[in-house]
Design a protein around this motif. Structure first.
Motif, PDB file in Angstrom:
ATOM      1  N   GLY A   1       0.804  -1.222   0.000  1.00 50.11           N
ATOM      2  CA  GLY A   1       0.000   0.000   0.000  1.00 50.11           C
ATOM      3  C   GLY A   1       0.832   1.265   0.000  1.00 50.11           C
ATOM      4  O   GLY A   1       1.975   1.288  -0.464  1.00 50.11           O
ATOM      5  N   SER A   2       0.260   2.337   0.586  1.00 50.46           N
ATOM      6  CA  SER A   2       0.905   3.659   0.508  1.00 50.46           C
ATOM      7  C   SER A   2       2.186   3.739   1.329  1.00 50.46           C
ATOM      8  O   SER A   2       2.995   4.646   1.137  1.00 50.46           O
ATOM      9  CB  SER A   2      -0.070   4.754   0.950  1.00 50.46           C
ATOM     10  N   SER A   3       2.403   2.786   2.247  1.00 47.88           N
ATOM     11  CA  SER A   3       3.639   2.822   3.049  1.00 47.88           C
ATOM     12  C   SER A   3       4.865   2.523   2.189  1.00 47.88           C
ATOM     13  O   SER A   3       5.999   2.759   2.601  1.00 47.88           O
ATOM     14  CB  SER A   3       3.563   1.819   4.200  1.00 47.88           C
ATOM     15  N   PHE A   4       4.650   1.989   0.980  1.00 46.42           N
ATOM     16  CA  PHE A   4       5.742   1.659   0.058  1.00 46.42           C
ATOM     17  C   PHE A   4       5.667   2.541  -1.193  1.00 46.42           C
ATOM     18  O   PHE A   4       6.219   2.205  -2.227  1.00 46.42           O
ATOM     19  CB  PHE A   4       5.643   0.166  -0.326  1.00 46.42           C
ATOM     20  N   TYR A   5       4.976   3.679  -1.069  1.00 40.48           N
ATOM     21  CA  TYR A   5       4.733   4.541  -2.243  1.00 40.48           C
ATOM     22  C   TYR A   5       5.793   5.632  -2.367  1.00 40.48           C
ATOM     23  O   TYR A   5       5.937   6.478  -1.489  1.00 40.48           O
ATOM     24  CB  TYR A   5       3.343   5.173  -2.156  1.00 40.48           C
ATOM     25  N   SER A   6       6.550   5.588  -3.480  1.00 36.69           N
ATOM     26  CA  SER A   6       7.555   6.612  -3.801  1.00 36.69           C
ATOM     27  C   SER A   6       7.118   7.371  -5.049  1.00 36.69           C
ATOM     28  O   SER A   6       7.082   6.774  -6.130  1.00 36.69           O
ATOM     29  CB  SER A   6       8.921   5.975  -4.083  1.00 36.69           C
ATOM     30  N   PRO A   7       6.818   8.643  -4.945  1.00 34.65           N
ATOM     31  CA  PRO A   7       6.395   9.388  -6.142  1.00 34.65           C
ATOM     32  C   PRO A   7       7.532   9.699  -7.107  1.00 34.65           C
ATOM     33  O   PRO A   7       7.306  10.179  -8.212  1.00 34.65           O
ATOM     34  CB  PRO A   7       5.810  10.679  -5.563  1.00 34.65           C
ATOM     35  N   TYR A   8       8.787   9.436  -6.692  1.00 36.96           N
ATOM     36  CA  TYR A   8       9.931   9.728  -7.575  1.00 36.96           C
ATOM     37  C   TYR A   8      11.095   8.803  -7.216  1.00 36.96           C
ATOM     38  O   TYR A   8      11.037   8.023  -6.281  1.00 36.96           O
ATOM     39  CB  TYR A   8      10.319  11.212  -7.472  1.00 36.96           C
ATOM     40  N   ILE A   9      12.157   8.881  -7.982  1.00 39.20           N
ATOM     41  CA  ILE A   9      13.389   8.068  -7.882  1.00 39.20           C
ATOM     42  C   ILE A   9      13.073   6.570  -7.726  1.00 39.20           C
ATOM     43  O   ILE A   9      12.084   6.094  -8.280  1.00 39.20           O
ATOM     44  CB  ILE A   9      14.376   8.615  -6.816  1.00 39.20           C
ATOM     45  N   SER A  10      13.947   5.781  -7.086  1.00 43.50           N
ATOM     46  CA  SER A  10      13.776   4.354  -6.784  1.00 43.50           C
ATOM     47  C   SER A  10      14.400   3.430  -7.831  1.00 43.50           C
ATOM     48  O   SER A  10      14.829   3.875  -8.885  1.00 43.50           O
ATOM     49  CB  SER A  10      12.314   4.010  -6.544  1.00 43.50           C
ATOM     50  N   ASP A  11      14.421   2.098  -7.514  1.00 42.95           N
ATOM     51  CA  ASP A  11      15.267   1.189  -8.276  1.00 42.95           C
ATOM     52  C   ASP A  11      14.779  -0.248  -8.150  1.00 42.95           C
ATOM     53  O   ASP A  11      14.098  -0.607  -7.179  1.00 42.95           O
ATOM     54  CB  ASP A  11      16.705   1.291  -7.707  1.00 42.95           C
ATOM     55  N   VAL A  12      15.127  -1.056  -9.139  1.00 47.72           N
ATOM     56  CA  VAL A  12      15.024  -2.519  -9.036  1.00 47.72           C
ATOM     57  C   VAL A  12      16.347  -3.112  -9.517  1.00 47.72           C
ATOM     58  O   VAL A  12      17.028  -2.522 -10.350  1.00 47.72           O
ATOM     59  CB  VAL A  12      13.866  -3.111  -9.878  1.00 47.72           C
ATOM     60  N   ASP A  13      16.700  -4.272  -8.967  1.00 46.02           N
ATOM     61  CA  ASP A  13      17.905  -4.978  -9.409  1.00 46.02           C
ATOM     62  C   ASP A  13      17.606  -6.459  -9.540  1.00 46.02           C
ATOM     63  O   ASP A  13      16.896  -7.036  -8.708  1.00 46.02           O
ATOM     64  CB  ASP A  13      19.059  -4.785  -8.415  1.00 46.02           C
ATOM     65  N   TYR A  14      18.173  -7.044 -10.564  1.00 44.50           N
ATOM     66  CA  TYR A  14      18.066  -8.484 -10.804  1.00 44.50           C
ATOM     67  C   TYR A  14      19.370  -9.116 -10.338  1.00 44.50           C
ATOM     68  O   TYR A  14      20.424  -8.871 -10.922  1.00 44.50           O
ATOM     69  CB  TYR A  14      17.852  -8.719 -12.302  1.00 44.50           C
ATOM     70  N   LEU A  15      19.329  -9.895  -9.237  1.00 42.40           N
ATOM     71  CA  LEU A  15      20.537 -10.529  -8.702  1.00 42.40           C
ATOM     72  C   LEU A  15      20.747 -11.915  -9.303  1.00 42.40           C
ATOM     73  O   LEU A  15      21.853 -12.294  -9.644  1.00 42.40           O
ATOM     74  CB  LEU A  15      20.454 -10.621  -7.177  1.00 42.40           C
ATOM     75  N   ALA A  16      19.652 -12.669  -9.392  1.00 41.36           N
ATOM     76  CA  ALA A  16      19.654 -14.014  -9.985  1.00 41.36           C
ATOM     77  C   ALA A  16      18.188 -14.363 -10.218  1.00 41.36           C
ATOM     78  O   ALA A  16      17.299 -13.598  -9.835  1.00 41.36           O
ATOM     79  CB  ALA A  16      20.305 -15.020  -9.039  1.00 41.36           C
ATOM     80  N   LYS A  17      17.942 -15.508 -10.830  1.00 41.38           N
ATOM     81  CA  LYS A  17      16.550 -15.899 -11.064  1.00 41.38           C
ATOM     82  C   LYS A  17      15.801 -15.976  -9.733  1.00 41.38           C
ATOM     83  O   LYS A  17      16.276 -16.603  -8.789  1.00 41.38           O
ATOM     84  CB  LYS A  17      16.503 -17.251 -11.781  1.00 41.38           C
TER      85      LYS A  17
END
Length: 655
Positions: A440-456
């Motif tokens: 929900g909104s506790s994890f809501y970022s209106p800007y920036i942020s990232d994802v990374d793929y480490l392994a399957k």
């Protein structure tokens, strides 16, 4: 008689020339006397030459080693242990952690001259570091105590750390700040084990050679365009500096041939736009060998999000090259669009996003969702291609519609890491992974942020821009509201389960998970300086004998003016009200260069809008402007024109 007359005229003309010349020389000498030549501020690259004079092994043994904490004055939780051995040995370094899981060990190459890098020291702590090796069957071991300084007062520490240690290694989580804070790394206990004191922002991935590429600490343009990139090791030593005419922002990608694809700008483009220009930089020369201008590919007016503005219409925040398809994936926050273009031709291949408000000729580039749970992404960041060929990105989730009447409020919104499977033959799309919606909104970022793929099935989802104002989620980035509460929440997932979570009371741009001892081997030697900041455009050029100027007075002083000479440019700073007309004037040999200084917060960006607050309206805006040394040579006298009044700064600059 006629010849005598001609001779007299010739003598008179020569006399006039001599008078003018001598007058010019006298004027020139008068205005050059009693001038302060600006002292040059040494760059990090130049300073490290001095630091390396201390990095010697000669005369040192394991019992009396040369131990240097923070050898490059940029990475306070690192050290070098330097000594020599008679026989060739392979030293093993052990940096004792608070528990076995976070203890760091590394075996160095065999040799007799030993430059042992010590990483992962704790701040404000007597760190125990052991060096051991086998010397012809004899075990040699020595423990060193390395005392570190405490962290800076403004350093940010976690408010929550949860770790399933059985499923984690001793890798560190490397963060870059979005505004305040340090480029730093935390371990799985949440302890700080590495940081830089220089102001490095944007991406922080490792290169194939094990070094890290970070932004320089110097602005080329407000609010966050940097002069280029440094290739560094974990000691903070710079091996290469890449300077770019259009600067660097947000992201870069290392191509298979080693070249760098960089999110840059073309500050001289007639439209005055930003964040819509990609350059390929030759890794060995620093030359720009290919460019992509998104204005040639897309319509600026299409697909507008709430954050769209004419100057920053696309707002590219990620760059990814896909070798399998020889194409480039880019993320346009202000059009809610992830696009794919041909590396060869620059032509558009496809667009991921809601096709609402896009021109009819672009509709064919959009995908159609197949059945199943599916949502488009909004104001996304960090788009990448996974080894499976999926598109993985951080869906910030702003508004969740292009129709204002259907906007979802920040307090009812959510962000997520999302993975899409696309079929470019049938132009269909399906969602194959999502994390964040249930938070929900506790994890809501209106800007920036990232994802990374480490392994399957092993990913990092980093919601780095959570903002609360008066206890409510905000749609505005940090800095837009007073007394905003900031949160950065990073999770690592393995098989859809959270195995690590770290929460910080700030906003962070990106996160990378790195084994600090898997990085490049340290080596001595000068850094290569590649590329160029380009020639600064002269607004007006004149020829004059002397400038009609006045001395510095109280009116001048109230602008808090400062000139700083850097190795490759002149930096000007001052405080001015919006309507003030300002020119920096450089005078040399009767030639005058005028450089107009815009009193503005341009270029517009997602984090910087040209609206002056009440303090700026009343007291003025602090302006930084830069005149590059390219095209300049010799000594220039510095004048400053403020609203038509020319002041003699009594300073000069030498290029």
């Amino acid at each position: 008689g006629e010849n005598k007359m001609k001779k007299r005229i010739l003598v008179f003309i020569l006399f006039l020339i001599v008078i003018v010349f001598l007058g010019g020389v006298i004027i020139k000498n008068n205005i050059e006397n009693n001038r302060e030549i600006l002292e040059e501020k040494e760059s990090m690259v130049t300073l490290q030459k001095e630091y390396e004079k201390e990095i010697v092994t000669d005369g040192y043994t394991i019992d009396k080693a040369n131990v240097i904490l923070d050898p490059y004055h940029n990475s306070p939780l690192t050290a070098l242990i330097l000594f020599e051995t008679e026989n060739e040995v392979k030293p093993l370094v052990t940096v004792q952690g608070r528990d076995d899981k976070v203890t760091l060990t590394h075996e160095f190459n065999q040799g007799t001259k030993h430059y042992l890098t010590v990483y992962g020291l704790y701040p404000d702590y007597e760190n125990k570091v052991t060096v051991s090796y086998d010397d012809n069957g004899k075990n040699v071991s020595k423990e060193y105590t390395i005392k570190t300084d405490k962290l800076p007062d403004d350093f940010i520490l976690p408010t929550k750390v949860e770790a399933d240690k059985d499923k984690l290694s001793n890798d560190l989580y490397f963060y870059t700040p979005s505004s305040k804070g340090y480029t730093c790394a935390y371990d799985i206990n949440g302890d700080v084990r590495w940081y830089l004191t220089s102001n490095a922002v944007w991406d922080n991935k490792l290169l194939k050679n094990g070094r890290m590429l970070i932004s320089t600490e110097r602005l080329i343009n407000t609010p966050y365009y940097m002069t280029g990139l440094y290739e560094i090791d974990m000691l903070g030593k710079i091996y290469r500096e890449y300077s770019l005419k259009g600067g660097y922002h947000h992201d870069y990608f290392e191509m298979p041939n080693g070249n760098l694809l960089v999110a840059s700008d073309d500050f001289n483009n007639p439209s005055g736009t930003v964040e819509d220009y990609i350059v390929e930089v030759d890794r060995e020369t620093g030359d720009i060998v290919k460019t992509f201008d998104l204005k040639d590919i897309l319509k600026m007016e299409d697909g507008k999000s709430e954050n769209w503005i004419e100057y920053d219409w696309f707002h590219n925040n990620s760059v990814w090259y896909d070798e399998k398809t020889n194409s480039i994936v880019l993320s346009g926050r202000h059009q809610d669009a992830v696009i794919n273009i041909s590396y060869e031709t620059g032509k558009l291949n496809w667009i991921i996003g809601d096709s609402t408000n896009w021109s009819s000729e672009y509709q064919k580039y959009f995908f159609k969702p197949t059945s199943g749970e599916f949502e488009w992404q909004w104001s996304q960041h960090a788009a990448m291609v996974t080894p499976e060929g999926y598109i993985f990105l951080f869906d910030n989730g702003n508004n969740k519609s292009k129709d204002k009447s259907k906007y979802v409020s920040a307090s009812n919104s959510y962000s997520s890491g999302v993975m899409y499977k696309i079929n470019t033959d049938e132009m269909t799309i399906e969602q194959v992974f999502e994390y964040g919606k249930k938070r929900g909104s506790s994890f809501y970022s209106p800007y920036i942020s990232d994802v990374d793929y480490l392994a399957k099935d092993n990913y990092i989802i980093h919601s780095g821009g959570i903002v609360y104002v008066d206890g409510e989620n905000s749609n505005q980035p940090a800095g837009f509201s007073k007394n905003a509460k900031l949160v950065s929440d990073t999770v690592e997932l393995l098989n859809n389960k959270v195995i690590f979570e770290l929460v910080l009371p700030t906003n962070n741009y990106r996160v990378e998970k790195i084994n600090i001892y898997d990085t490049a081997t340290f080596s001595l030697g000068d850094a290569k300086r590649l590329g160029s900041l380009g020639t600064t455009a002269i607004t007006t050029k004149k020829k004059v004998l002397t400038l009609n100027s006045k001395k510095i007075d109280e009116e001048y002083k109230k602008h808090k003016i400062e000139f700083v000479k850097e190795e490759d440019r002149l930096v000007f700073q001052g405080k001015f009200k919006k309507e003030t007309k300002v020119n920096v004037i450089l005078y040399k040999d009767f030639n005058v260069n005028y450089y107009n200084i815009a009193i503005s917060k341009h270029p517009y960006t997602a984090l910087c809008v040209d609206i002056f607050n009440s303090d700026e309206e009343k007291n003025g805006l602090t302006i930084n402007s830069y005149i590059n040394k390219d095209g300049l040579n010799g000594k220039y006298l510095i004048y400053l024109e403020i609203d038509g009044v020319v002041y003699d700064t009594e300073q000069s600059v030498l290029f």
